[in-house]
Design a protein around this motif. Sequence first.
Motif, PDB file in Angstrom:
ATOM      1  N   GLU A   1       1.349   4.708 -12.039  1.00 18.29           N
ATOM      2  CA  GLU A   1       1.480   3.263 -12.112  1.00 18.29           C
ATOM      3  C   GLU A   1       0.162   2.638 -11.653  1.00 18.29           C
ATOM      4  OE1 GLU A   1       4.841   1.983  -9.864  1.00 18.29           O
ATOM      5  OE2 GLU A   1       6.294   3.022 -11.141  1.00 18.29           O
ATOM      6  N   PRO A   2      -0.762   2.318 -12.585  1.00 14.12           N
ATOM      7  CA  PRO A   2      -2.070   1.763 -12.205  1.00 14.12           C
ATOM      8  C   PRO A   2      -1.946   0.364 -11.586  1.00 14.12           C
ATOM      9  CG  PRO A   2      -2.094   2.644 -14.449  1.00 14.12           C
ATOM     10  CD  PRO A   2      -0.661   2.562 -14.023  1.00 14.12           C
ATOM     11  N   VAL A   3      -2.703   0.167 -10.496  1.00 15.03           N
ATOM     12  CA  VAL A   3      -2.790  -1.148  -9.844  1.00 15.03           C
ATOM     13  C   VAL A   3      -4.275  -1.442  -9.658  1.00 15.03           C
ATOM     14  CG1 VAL A   3      -2.192  -2.537  -7.834  1.00 15.03           C
ATOM     15  CG2 VAL A   3      -0.633  -0.723  -8.609  1.00 15.03           C
ATOM     16  N   LYS A   4      -4.778  -2.504 -10.317  1.00  9.41           N
ATOM     17  CA  LYS A   4      -6.216  -2.790 -10.272  1.00  9.41           C
ATOM     18  C   LYS A   4      -6.564  -3.669  -9.065  1.00  9.41           C
ATOM     19  CE  LYS A   4      -6.987  -4.181 -14.568  1.00  9.41           C
ATOM     20  NZ  LYS A   4      -7.825  -4.546 -15.754  1.00  9.41           N
ATOM     21  N   PHE A   5      -7.738  -3.342  -8.455  1.00 11.88           N
ATOM     22  CA  PHE A   5      -8.259  -4.108  -7.333  1.00 11.88           C
ATOM     23  C   PHE A   5      -9.669  -4.576  -7.672  1.00 11.88           C
ATOM     24  CE2 PHE A   5      -5.066  -1.334  -5.485  1.00 11.88           C
ATOM     25  CZ  PHE A   5      -4.355  -2.200  -4.659  1.00 11.88           C
ATOM     26  N   SER A   6     -10.051  -5.693  -7.088  1.00 14.03           N
ATOM     27  CA  SER A   6     -11.364  -6.258  -7.398  1.00 14.03           C
ATOM     28  C   SER A   6     -12.479  -5.686  -6.541  1.00 14.03           C
ATOM     29  CB  SER A   6     -11.329  -7.786  -7.220  1.00 14.03           C
ATOM     30  OG  SER A   6     -10.961  -8.123  -5.889  1.00 14.03           O
ATOM     31  N   SER A   7     -12.119  -4.978  -5.449  1.00 15.45           N
ATOM     32  CA  SER A   7     -13.150  -4.431  -4.562  1.00 15.45           C
ATOM     33  C   SER A   7     -12.639  -3.200  -3.837  1.00 15.45           C
ATOM     34  CB  SER A   7     -13.583  -5.478  -3.535  1.00 15.45           C
ATOM     35  OG  SER A   7     -12.523  -5.748  -2.623  1.00 15.45           O
ATOM     36  N   LYS A   8     -13.585  -2.411  -3.320  1.00 14.51           N
ATOM     37  CA  LYS A   8     -13.226  -1.240  -2.517  1.00 14.51           C
ATOM     38  C   LYS A   8     -12.424  -1.656  -1.286  1.00 14.51           C
ATOM     39  CE  LYS A   8     -17.501   1.374  -3.466  1.00 14.51           C
ATOM     40  NZ  LYS A   8     -18.668   1.999  -2.797  1.00 14.51           N
ATOM     41  N   GLU A   9     -12.879  -2.692  -0.635  1.00 20.02           N
ATOM     42  CA  GLU A   9     -12.232  -3.136   0.605  1.00 20.02           C
ATOM     43  C   GLU A   9     -10.776  -3.506   0.371  1.00 20.02           C
ATOM     44  OE1 GLU A   9     -11.661  -3.913   4.557  1.00 20.02           O
ATOM     45  OE2 GLU A   9     -13.347  -2.893   3.579  1.00 20.02           O
ATOM     46  N   GLU A  10     -10.518  -4.225  -0.699  1.00 22.03           N
ATOM     47  CA  GLU A  10      -9.147  -4.609  -1.031  1.00 22.03           C
ATOM     48  C   GLU A  10      -8.277  -3.378  -1.266  1.00 22.03           C
ATOM     49  OE1 GLU A  10      -6.777  -7.393  -4.331  1.00 22.03           O
ATOM     50  OE2 GLU A  10      -8.947  -7.091  -4.476  1.00 22.03           O
ATOM     51  N   ALA A  11      -8.821  -2.391  -1.972  1.00 19.92           N
ATOM     52  CA  ALA A  11      -8.068  -1.163  -2.249  1.00 19.92           C
ATOM     53  C   ALA A  11      -7.825  -0.373  -0.971  1.00 19.92           C
ATOM     54  CB  ALA A  11      -8.828  -0.314  -3.258  1.00 19.92           C
ATOM     55  N   LEU A  12      -8.818  -0.302  -0.097  1.00 19.09           N
ATOM     56  CA  LEU A  12      -8.672   0.447   1.159  1.00 19.09           C
ATOM     57  C   LEU A  12      -7.616  -0.194   2.060  1.00 19.09           C
ATOM     58  CD1 LEU A  12     -12.399   1.350   1.901  1.00 19.09           C
ATOM     59  CD2 LEU A  12     -10.539   2.967   1.457  1.00 19.09           C
ATOM     60  N   ILE A  13      -7.581  -1.514   2.097  1.00 18.62           N
ATOM     61  CA  ILE A  13      -6.552  -2.197   2.892  1.00 18.62           C
ATOM     62  C   ILE A  13      -5.165  -1.876   2.346  1.00 18.62           C
ATOM     63  CG2 ILE A  13      -5.599  -4.463   3.477  1.00 18.62           C
ATOM     64  CD1 ILE A  13      -8.489  -5.495   3.608  1.00 18.62           C
ATOM     65  N   ALA A  14      -5.054  -1.846   1.017  1.00 16.98           N
ATOM     66  CA  ALA A  14      -3.762  -1.554   0.381  1.00 16.98           C
ATOM     67  C   ALA A  14      -3.288  -0.143   0.710  1.00 16.98           C
ATOM     68  CB  ALA A  14      -3.864  -1.742  -1.126  1.00 16.98           C
ATOM     69  N   ILE A  15      -4.223   0.811   0.720  1.00 12.24           N
ATOM     70  CA  ILE A  15      -3.792   2.192   0.996  1.00 12.24           C
ATOM     71  C   ILE A  15      -3.514   2.395   2.478  1.00 12.24           C
ATOM     72  CG2 ILE A  15      -5.968   3.461   1.463  1.00 12.24           C
ATOM     73  CD1 ILE A  15      -4.899   5.467  -0.726  1.00 12.24           C
ATOM     74  N   GLU A  16      -4.221   1.660   3.337  1.00 14.75           N
ATOM     75  CA  GLU A  16      -3.926   1.726   4.768  1.00 14.75           C
ATOM     76  C   GLU A  16      -2.554   1.144   5.081  1.00 14.75           C
ATOM     77  OE1 GLU A  16      -8.526   1.445   6.459  1.00 14.75           O
ATOM     78  OE2 GLU A  16      -7.293  -0.355   6.320  1.00 14.75           O
ATOM     79  N   ASN A  17      -2.133   0.175   4.273  1.00 16.98           N
ATOM     80  CA  ASN A  17      -0.802  -0.420   4.433  1.00 16.98           C
ATOM     81  C   ASN A  17       0.270   0.340   3.660  1.00 16.98           C
ATOM     82  OD1 ASN A  17      -1.873  -2.471   6.024  1.00 16.98           O
ATOM     83  ND2 ASN A  17      -2.194  -3.847   4.287  1.00 16.98           N
ATOM     84  N   HIS A  18      -0.140   1.441   2.998  1.00 17.82           N
ATOM     85  CA  HIS A  18       0.764   2.293   2.221  1.00 17.82           C
ATOM     86  C   HIS A  18       1.382   1.560   1.030  1.00 17.82           C
ATOM     87  CE1 HIS A  18       0.179   4.933   5.584  1.00 17.82           C
ATOM     88  NE2 HIS A  18       0.798   4.114   6.409  1.00 17.82           N
ATOM     89  N   ASP A  19       0.654   0.569   0.505  1.00 21.52           N
ATOM     90  CA  ASP A  19       1.120  -0.131  -0.692  1.00 21.52           C
ATOM     91  C   ASP A  19       0.819   0.664  -1.956  1.00 21.52           C
ATOM     92  OD1 ASP A  19       1.990  -2.311   0.822  1.00 21.52           O
ATOM     93  OD2 ASP A  19       0.011  -3.257   0.764  1.00 21.52           O
ATOM     94  N   ILE A  20      -0.152   1.572  -1.887  1.00 21.34           N
ATOM     95  CA  ILE A  20      -0.489   2.456  -2.996  1.00 21.34           C
ATOM     96  C   ILE A  20      -0.631   3.873  -2.467  1.00 21.34           C
ATOM     97  CG2 ILE A  20      -1.589   0.708  -4.451  1.00 21.34           C
ATOM     98  CD1 ILE A  20      -4.282   1.610  -3.378  1.00 21.34           C
ATOM     99  N   ASP A  21      -0.655   4.846  -3.377  1.00 20.01           N
ATOM    100  CA  ASP A  21      -0.710   6.251  -2.979  1.00 20.01           C
ATOM    101  C   ASP A  21      -2.090   6.864  -3.117  1.00 20.01           C
ATOM    102  OD1 ASP A  21       2.223   6.546  -2.616  1.00 20.01           O
ATOM    103  OD2 ASP A  21       2.254   6.131  -4.754  1.00 20.01           O
ATOM    104  N   LEU A  22      -2.911   6.327  -4.038  1.00 15.43           N
ATOM    105  CA  LEU A  22      -4.174   6.973  -4.374  1.00 15.43           C
ATOM    106  C   LEU A  22      -5.163   5.929  -4.871  1.00 15.43           C
ATOM    107  CD1 LEU A  22      -5.712   9.717  -5.006  1.00 15.43           C
ATOM    108  CD2 LEU A  22      -4.628   9.620  -7.256  1.00 15.43           C
TER     109      LEU A  22
END
Length: 229
Positions: A115-136
């Motif tokens: 299930e692809p989820v697009k992010f506009s920046s590395k920082e945004e993606a890293l915050i999402a994975i730290e919050n366990h909103d995404i898996d990879l």
Amino acid sequence: MSFVIVAISSLYIVSAIIVLSSKTNFQSVIWFGIVGSLSAIIMMIIGAPDVAMTQFSVGVALVLIVYIMALKKQRRVRLGIVEVPSMIEETPSGFRGLEWEIIQLVDEKEGYHLEPVKFSSKEEALIAIENHDIDLICGALTEDDVAGRTKGIPYLETSIFLCNGEEIDFVRLKHLSRNSLSPTPEFLRKSSYVFVVSTNSPDLEKDILEGLEFIRSSGNIEEIVGRYL
């Protein structure tokens, strides 16, 4: 005739052993289908075509479809994507790039539902994975990006450069050069590109490590890197 039955029975036993010893559920399901098919062939040979057809249609086809659908749903992977040319980017025909091909090869082996989820920046993606909103996360992240924050699985060596006062990796530097921006880089250090996996997904981390090892041993990763970089 007896020789054929013995041969098929031997294949049946071997296939059953592989079902029990397979490292992934997806492999087990495929080999389970082979076991069912061999059973139907044996039934056909010994004169029970009606039972064989039932086995093929219900015991093989229907069961395989149900199991594969269940596995796809069970192995849902929320894939965070930071689009980077040559690494992973969306096109009219779908996603493409070096990291996308690697993930697809792992996916073929494991049978994920991505299930692809697009992010506009590395920082945004890293915050999402730290919050366990995404898996990879995919998107040309390096060991430098994730150091001290979360865990990255290295898969390809790279270099970090200082360019116009900003630290950038090799792929982004190459993209700048292609856009005729004439960067004047200064080499800083070696690093590695990584896949970033949520700490809540140890099974996914294990699958990616095994998948990368398989891809390296088969020589596919060199071919993919050569095509994109």
